[in-house]
Scaffold this motif. Structure first.
Motif, PDB file in Angstrom:
ATOM      1  N   PHE A  76       0.800  -0.813   0.520  1.00 38.37           N
ATOM      2  CA  PHE A  76      -0.232   0.021  -0.030  1.00 38.37           C
ATOM      3  C   PHE A  76       1.017   0.892  -0.421  1.00 38.37           C
ATOM      4  O   PHE A  76       0.333   2.146  -0.557  1.00 38.37           O
ATOM      5  N   CYS A  77       1.820   1.405   1.260  1.00 38.72           N
ATOM      6  CA  CYS A  77       2.935   2.380   0.991  1.00 38.72           C
ATOM      7  C   CYS A  77       3.144   2.700  -1.270  1.00 38.72           C
ATOM      8  O   CYS A  77       3.401   3.803  -1.075  1.00 38.72           O
ATOM      9  N   GLY A  78       3.889   1.566  -1.089  1.00 33.34           N
ATOM     10  CA  GLY A  78       3.973   1.817  -3.276  1.00 33.34           C
ATOM     11  C   GLY A  78       3.221   2.553  -3.384  1.00 33.34           C
ATOM     12  O   GLY A  78       3.007   3.283  -5.123  1.00 33.34           O
ATOM     13  N   ILE A  79       2.088   1.676  -3.211  1.00 32.01           N
ATOM     14  CA  ILE A  79       0.967   2.128  -4.284  1.00 32.01           C
ATOM     15  C   ILE A  79       0.423   3.665  -3.833  1.00 32.01           C
ATOM     16  O   ILE A  79      -0.145   4.717  -4.861  1.00 32.01           O
TER      17      ILE A  79
ATOM     18  N   ALA B 195      -0.099  11.457   1.738  1.00 34.07           N
ATOM     19  CA  ALA B 195       0.450  10.655   1.298  1.00 34.07           C
ATOM     20  C   ALA B 195       1.239  10.184   2.330  1.00 34.07           C
ATOM     21  O   ALA B 195       1.716   9.010   2.587  1.00 34.07           O
ATOM     22  N   LEU B 196       2.066  11.438   3.126  1.00 38.04           N
ATOM     23  CA  LEU B 196       2.918  11.310   3.971  1.00 38.04           C
ATOM     24  C   LEU B 196       2.105  10.770   5.496  1.00 38.04           C
ATOM     25  O   LEU B 196       2.770   9.586   5.879  1.00 38.04           O
ATOM     26  N   LEU B 197       1.068  10.970   5.486  1.00 35.83           N
ATOM     27  CA  LEU B 197       0.248  10.659   6.860  1.00 35.83           C
ATOM     28  C   LEU B 197       0.218   8.619   6.620  1.00 35.83           C
ATOM     29  O   LEU B 197       0.325   8.063   7.281  1.00 35.83           O
ATOM     30  N   LEU B 198      -0.048   9.005   4.722  1.00 34.83           N
ATOM     31  CA  LEU B 198      -1.267   7.217   4.833  1.00 34.83           C
ATOM     32  C   LEU B 198       0.012   6.306   4.958  1.00 34.83           C
ATOM     33  O   LEU B 198      -0.468   5.371   5.855  1.00 34.83           O
TER      34      LEU B 198
END
Length: 769
Positions: A356-359, A419-422
């Motif tokens: 998910f981080c990459g997505i 993006a940073l938070l997720l």
């Protein structure tokens, strides 16, 4: 790019020595290196295909040769200047490291990594430009028969740059990892590669800055005298500055941007490998080699993406380019998912969250591309509003364009924040099975994976960027060689798409820098933490912190920090001012020369004699190389000066007085009776944090505002509001000349400045205490 957390002090895990890697795990390194070599072979094949194309008429060849000679002469002189500066800095870094007992053992390796990074960065830029200045005439010639052939020639020429840049980044980092003994000491070696990112940043800054000054000074000078005063079309052969303008497209957008993206991918590789080293107890060497595999996937996906691009004479070329991007993104995502499940898996790991981080990173790239398109394409409100404002003159055009530029950071900042938070949350959840690792460390790793996801299409994005100057040059060659209007229509379509792709790449570059901004800052703080912990431990007993001591972090509520923060914000504005003024001064020289040639030789305007193109090229070359030095020295020198000047600020001034605690009581330890002063380190922390934030916002303003000004002019040139030579067009040309140094000089140089601040402070952190 980011260097992640530079020490395993993030964790409560003990720092156990690494053991040599077994052959099955080391296979990942050879796979990545093998793909890098294959990508260079693919780039060579593409270059051969492009260079085998038809070179048009003798008149077209004469124009192309003049562009090629000017670009190669400038780059040769520029790289000699950069080379001298790099050697001087390498000597300073070596002695700075060698004289410190803590860094003495890695002094030589750091300098070797620095020089390898600088050489690879320069080579990447030169190789890409070598092909682009030869692809322009092949694209122009292909446009005489088919829009599809011209599109493919330009994109394949750009793909050479994209593949070479990412492959050299991959091979450079991988080779240093191997030769520094990474397979025997995998946990220690990634920390020795920091100099590679610094060398790449240094070359990228000067390459982007010098190329940007050159290209925009020639462009502004050519437009002001040619379009506004003489009323002649763009790329008219009667304009003495037109060859210098076409040369500038190559040295700025090919060599400069190539060095910029090289720096991003190289430093991202190093940073993610360092994070992998810190997580060695979780993933082993696979976590260290994961970023190299991601870029190997990037190369394969980008090659396929380039191969599928084709169009017809009625389709918008941008649609074809977008299809290639979508194919590349889908393949990159599939490869990324495979790599996560094969390399970042095991007991206690939830790989779905890491994927998910990459997505999230890939989605961030898509959103930045869309936002940039919205603010820079003529079919949307921002560009149309600037064009409409041109009806009432240059002043309202400039007011509207500046307002649009100031609006542009809003949506990207929201995207980056989300993006940073997720990604931070997903990183924590993905490693939830390891209670011995802090949530902070897990979250930082998640943001690192997101940044890798964002850069997983870098080779194709760079191919689209270099497509821009190739098609711009092709249009100029067609115009100057008096080809049929139908051919110019084809190159105009390609040029319009190229303007969009250049704007997208700038947005993409600043997006990747923005996503890593928090990591850059936290990396520096962790390096300072590591140094202070080591110093206090050495003063205590046998490698342990003295009883009762614990480390928190640099206190931002300190006078040196506030002063450093002010200086960081000031740096981005002063740097931008110097870059823009450099363009202005050089453009004035171009304007004067063009006016002089028109006055001295009336036959130029009558079309009975040719202007002296070489004289204008020589003027711009000398001025650009001279003008790039001062802002470059400022960028390198200010953080070092701040760190050294505040180095001896004692706790009397508040520096470091609330950093270390003993039994809960705030205090400063002493080593052999000397207080541990953090004044220099604290001041540099403030400079890095606020300089990064202000640089991101200012770069977004300049990139998108400048792109909107440019396309507002081009939209009017399609016949809107009176078309070419109308009052609205003249006003739009003035606005475009204001936006030119924004979007092609100061803005892109700020991308590199942000990353250079991080690399130089990390490399020189031991000197600030």
């Amino acid at each position: 790019m980011h260097f992640g957390v530079l020490t395993a002090a993030l964790f409560t895990l003990q720092d156990i020595p690494s053991t040599p890697v077994n052959s099955s795990d080391s296979l990942w390194l050879w796979i990545a290196m093998g793909v890098g070599v294959l990508a260079l072979i693919a780039a060579f094949v593409l270059a051969r295909i492009v260079l085998a194309g038809d070179t048009g008429t003798a008149e077209m060849q004469a124009i192309s040769n003049a562009i090629r000679e000017g670009a190669e002469a400038f780059l040769s002189r520029q790289y000699r200047t950069i080379g001298i500066l790099a050697v001087v800095i390498a000597i300073v870094v070596f002695f700075g490291y060698y004289l410190s007992p803590r860094t003495q053992d890695v002094a030589l390796k750091t300098v070797i990594a620095f020089l390898v990074g600088a050489i690879c960065s320069g080579l990447a830029g030169f190789t890409g430009m070598y092909v682009s200045i030869r692809a322009n005439i092949r694209t122009a010639s292909a446009a005489r028969t088919s829009l599809n052939k011209a599109l493919q020639a330009a994109l394949r020429g750009g793909a050479v740059t994209g593949l070479v840049v990412v492959a050299l980044s991959l091979l450079g980092v991988g080779a240093l990892f191997f030769f520094f003994g990474g397979l025997d000491h995998p946990r220690q070696v990634p920390y020795q590669l920091v100099g590679f990112g610094f060398g790449a940043s240094l070359v990228a800054l000067f390459a982007q800055l010098g190329g940007g000054i050159y290209t925009k000074a020639a462009d502004v000078g050519a437009d002001l005298v040619g379009k506004v005063e003489a009323g002649i079309p763009e790329d008219d052969p009667r304009n003495p500055a037109v060859i210098a303008d076409l040369v500038g497209d190559n040295v700025g957008d090919c060599a400069g941007r190539g060095a910029d993206i090289f720096e991003s991918t190289a430093a991202e590789n190093v940073g993610a490998m360092i994070l992998g080293a810190a997580l060695y107890p979780v993933f082993g060497i696979k976590g260290i080699l994961f970023p190299l595999i991601v870029h190997a996937i990037n190369l394969v996906a980008s090659i396929i993406g380039v191969a599928v691009v084709k169009t017809n004479d009625t389709e918008d070329p941008m649609s074809a380019l977008n299809r290639g991007f979508y194919v590349t993104a889908v393949l990159a995502l599939a490869g990324f998912a495979t790599a996560v499940y094969m390399m970042l898996n095991g007991p206690g790991v939830q790989p779905m969250y890491l994927l998910f981080c990459g997505i999230i990173g890939l989605a961030t790239a898509f959103l930045f591309v869309w936002i940039t398109q919205y603010y820079t394409e003529s079919k949307y409100r921002p560009v149309k509003s600037i064009a409409e404002a041109s009806l009432t003159g240059p002043a309202t055009n400039i007011i509207s364009g500046l307002a649009v530029g100031m609006e542009t950071p809003a949506m990207p900042v929201i995207v980056i924040s989300a993006a940073l938070l997720l990604s931070y949350y997903c990183g924590v959840q993905g490693l939830a099975g390891f209670p011995g690792i802090s949530d902070y460390a897990k979250g930082i790793y998640g943001t690192a994976i997101a940044t890798m996801g964002m850069l997983s299409c870098a080779a194709y994005i760079l191919a689209m960027d270099t497509f821009g100057p190739i098609t711009d040059n092709a249009g100029g060659i067609i115009e100057m060689s008096n080809q049929d209007e139908s051919v110019r229509d084809k190159t105009d379509k390609l040029d319009s798409a190229g303007n969009t792709t250049k704007a997208l790449t700038k947005g993409y570059a600043i997006g990747s820098a923005s996503l890593a901004a928090f990591l850059l800052f936290s990396a520096y703080l962790e390096e300072i933490k590591s140094i202070v912990t080591a110093k206090v431990s050495a003063a205590g007993s046998a490698g342990y912190m003295p009883p009762g001591w614990s480390f928190t972090n640099i206190n931002l509520a300190e006078i040196p920090v506030f002063v450093g923060a002010l200086l960081g914000a000031m740096l981005t504005y002063l740097f931008s001012s110097l870059a823009i003024k450099a363009v202005g001064r050089t453009a004035q020289m171009v304007v004067k020369d063009v006016r002089d040639q028109f006055r001295e030789n009336p036959g130029i305007m009558a079309g009975t004699s040719k202007p002296d193109y070489a004289r204008c090229v020589s003027i711009v070359t000398g001025a650009a190389l001279k003008e790039m030095v001062l802002p470059g020295i400022l960028a390198v020198g200010l953080p070092v000066a701040v760190g050294l000047i505040f180095r001896n600020f004692s706790s009397t001034y508040g520096a470091g007085s609330e950093v270390l605690t003993r039994n809960g009581i705030l205090n400063v330890p002493t080593i052999n009776g000397v207080p541990v002063n953090l004044g220099g380190a604290s001041a540099v922390a403030g400079l890095l944090m606020v300089g990064t934030i202000s640089g991101i916002l200012l770069a977004m303003l300049m990139n998108n505002g400048g792109g909107a000004w440019d396309n507002a002019k081009k939209w009017i040139e399609t016949g809107q509001y009176g078309g070419k030579k109308s009052d609205a067009h003249k006003a739009a040309v003035v606005g475009d000349t204001v936006g030119d140094p924004f979007k092609d000089t100061a803005g892109p140089s700020l991308h590199v400045l942000i990353k250079l601040l991080a690399t130089i402070t990390l490399v020189l952190a031991p000197l600030f205490l």
